[in-house]
Design a protein around this motif. Structure first.
Motif, PDB file in Angstrom:
ATOM      1  N   UNK A   1      26.176  -6.120  -1.551  1.00 20.32           N
ATOM      2  CA  UNK A   1      27.250  -6.984  -2.072  1.00 20.32           C
ATOM      3  C   UNK A   1      28.345  -6.128  -2.682  1.00 20.32           C
ATOM      4  N   UNK A   2      29.526  -6.737  -2.828  1.00 21.52           N
ATOM      5  CA  UNK A   2      30.637  -6.064  -3.496  1.00 21.52           C
ATOM      6  C   UNK A   2      30.905  -4.717  -2.857  1.00 21.52           C
ATOM      7  N   UNK A   3      31.099  -3.710  -3.694  1.00 20.27           N
ATOM      8  CA  UNK A   3      31.476  -2.390  -3.170  1.00 20.27           C
ATOM      9  C   UNK A   3      30.348  -1.762  -2.351  1.00 20.27           C
TER      10      UNK A   3
ATOM     11  N   UNK B   1      16.032  -8.386 -11.155  1.00 25.34           N
ATOM     12  CA  UNK B   1      16.330  -6.973 -11.341  1.00 25.34           C
ATOM     13  C   UNK B   1      15.020  -6.190 -11.394  1.00 25.34           C
TER      14      UNK B   1
ATOM     15  N   UNK C   1      22.729  -4.105  -6.093  1.00 19.96           N
ATOM     16  CA  UNK C   1      23.604  -4.814  -7.027  1.00 19.96           C
ATOM     17  C   UNK C   1      24.516  -3.798  -7.714  1.00 19.96           C
TER      18      UNK C   1
ATOM     19  N   UNK D   1      27.863  -2.656 -10.070  1.00 19.46           N
ATOM     20  CA  UNK D   1      28.252  -3.251 -11.360  1.00 19.46           C
ATOM     21  C   UNK D   1      28.861  -4.644 -11.169  1.00 19.46           C
ATOM     22  N   UNK D   2      28.345  -5.613 -11.910  1.00 18.01           N
ATOM     23  CA  UNK D   2      28.808  -6.994 -11.730  1.00 18.01           C
ATOM     24  C   UNK D   2      30.119  -7.206 -12.485  1.00 18.01           C
ATOM     25  N   UNK D   3      30.891  -8.184 -12.042  1.00 16.27           N
ATOM     26  CA  UNK D   3      32.207  -8.404 -12.667  1.00 16.27           C
ATOM     27  C   UNK D   3      32.626  -9.863 -12.563  1.00 16.27           C
ATOM     28  N   UNK D   4      31.654 -10.766 -12.755  1.00 13.83           N
ATOM     29  CA  UNK D   4      31.971 -12.192 -12.714  1.00 13.83           C
ATOM     30  C   UNK D   4      32.686 -12.630 -13.979  1.00 13.83           C
TER      31      UNK D   4
ATOM     32  N   UNK E   1      36.165 -13.489  -5.212  1.00 17.66           N
ATOM     33  CA  UNK E   1      34.834 -13.452  -5.838  1.00 17.66           C
ATOM     34  C   UNK E   1      33.756 -13.577  -4.776  1.00 17.66           C
ATOM     35  N   UNK E   2      32.750 -12.715  -4.927  1.00 21.68           N
ATOM     36  CA  UNK E   2      31.606 -12.759  -4.032  1.00 21.68           C
ATOM     37  C   UNK E   2      30.354 -12.888  -4.904  1.00 21.68           C
ATOM     38  N   UNK E   3      29.375 -13.641  -4.450  1.00 27.09           N
ATOM     39  CA  UNK E   3      28.142 -13.813  -5.235  1.00 27.09           C
ATOM     40  C   UNK E   3      26.916 -13.586  -4.369  1.00 27.09           C
ATOM     41  N   UNK E   4      25.881 -13.076  -4.976  1.00 26.37           N
ATOM     42  CA  UNK E   4      24.536 -13.082  -4.376  1.00 26.37           C
ATOM     43  C   UNK E   4      23.979 -14.417  -4.851  1.00 26.37           C
TER      44      UNK E   4
ATOM     45  N   UNK F   1      30.827 -21.634 -11.588  1.00 27.72           N
ATOM     46  CA  UNK F   1      31.537 -20.408 -11.217  1.00 27.72           C
ATOM     47  C   UNK F   1      32.038 -20.520  -9.786  1.00 27.72           C
TER      48      UNK F   1
ATOM     49  N   UNK G   1      24.913 -11.606 -10.792  1.00 31.83           N
ATOM     50  CA  UNK G   1      25.416 -10.866  -9.637  1.00 31.83           C
ATOM     51  C   UNK G   1      26.562 -11.584  -8.917  1.00 31.83           C
ATOM     52  N   UNK G   2      27.732 -11.438  -9.539  1.00 28.43           N
ATOM     53  CA  UNK G   2      28.988 -11.937  -8.971  1.00 28.43           C
ATOM     54  C   UNK G   2      29.978 -10.780  -9.089  1.00 28.43           C
ATOM     55  N   UNK G   3      30.783 -10.604  -8.058  1.00 25.88           N
ATOM     56  CA  UNK G   3      31.722  -9.479  -8.032  1.00 25.88           C
ATOM     57  C   UNK G   3      33.134  -9.970  -7.783  1.00 25.88           C
ATOM     58  N   UNK G   4      34.061  -9.287  -8.466  1.00 27.28           N
ATOM     59  CA  UNK G   4      35.468  -9.688  -8.416  1.00 27.28           C
ATOM     60  C   UNK G   4      36.271  -8.545  -7.829  1.00 27.28           C
TER      61      UNK G   4
ATOM     62  N   UNK H   1      37.373  -3.213  -6.353  1.00 31.52           N
ATOM     63  CA  UNK H   1      36.226  -3.954  -6.917  1.00 31.52           C
ATOM     64  C   UNK H   1      36.173  -3.634  -8.400  1.00 31.52           C
TER      65      UNK H   1
END
Lengths: 80, 139
Positions: A8-10, A58, A74, A76-79, B50-53, B81, B121-124, B134
């Protein structure tokens, strides 16, 4: 055993895909997996940190990975 | 059922969130509304993605809500969210907490947003005129 890893993400950018397959020995640990992934994808080591999730929780470095586990990287998260 | 958790690709509705946590025994509702800011460290942001697991994000948000219920005398907790693309001024997150008295609602709401930012686990991704980043990925 072959394990499919979700990214996910990066981590998705680093792998160039949203999933990657890795070959692990039976009873491999999270730490073994990280070592292998970092060897194949050195950019992982540039991240501020990253975690491994096993079956949506985790995981710790010493946790064992089993064949049918759902494994995710996973970053680093950034919600919020 | 005193907790509602939702990940959504479509617009979040503030009034619906307030209505859901409202109950006859409630004395106050604390609401946190996250909004998309137009700049990061002086650099203009065009939009966020935004992306989420999803499965794990929902279970982590559920855990945070349960922790807050155990720590403070609150009645109902809602966490919504967004995922997908958001424009400036849109709402990525709404947290609503209902309690008999305001202290618990304020404290729980603050705890929920602070913990969400650390564990869910959410990414912006910030999209700029000349690139994208990111958020928090690198030191």
């Amino acid at each position: 055993m072959k394990i499919n890893i979700l990214a996910f993400g990066i981590a998705k950018d680093i792998f160039g895909a949203s999933t990657v397959d890795v070959e692990l020995v039976n009873d491999a640990t999270v730490s073994n997996l990280k070592y292998l992934l970092e060897k194949q994808h050195p950019r992982l080591k540039k991240l501020a940190t990253y975690m491994v999730a096993v079956n949506n929780e985790y995981a710790l470095d010493g946790d064992t990975i089993h064949e049918r586990d759902e494994i995710a990287i996973i970053p680093p998260v950034s919600g919020g | 059922m005193n907790v509602q958790i939702k990940l959504s690709v479509s617009t979040l509705h503030l009034q619906d969130c307030v209505d859901w946590v409202m109950a006859p025994e409630t004395g106050g509702i604390d609401v946190f509304v996250g909004t998309v800011r137009n700049a990061t460290r002086g650099r203009a942001v065009i939009r966020l993605e935004f992306e989420a697991y999803e499965k794990m994000a929902v279970s982590e948000m559920e855990k945070i809500a349960q922790q807050a219920l155990a720590k403070w005398p609150v009645q109902k907790i809602l966490i919504h969210h967004r995922t997908g693309g958001l424009q400036i001024g849109e709402i990525p997150v709404i947290i609503a907490v209902a309690a008999a008295h305001r202290d618990a609602a304020f404290d729980a709401c603050r705890y929920i947003i602070d913990t969400l930012k650390q564990t869910v686990p959410i990414w912006k991704k910030e999209i700029f005129e000349d690139g994208e980043v990111w958020v928090a990925a690198h030191p």
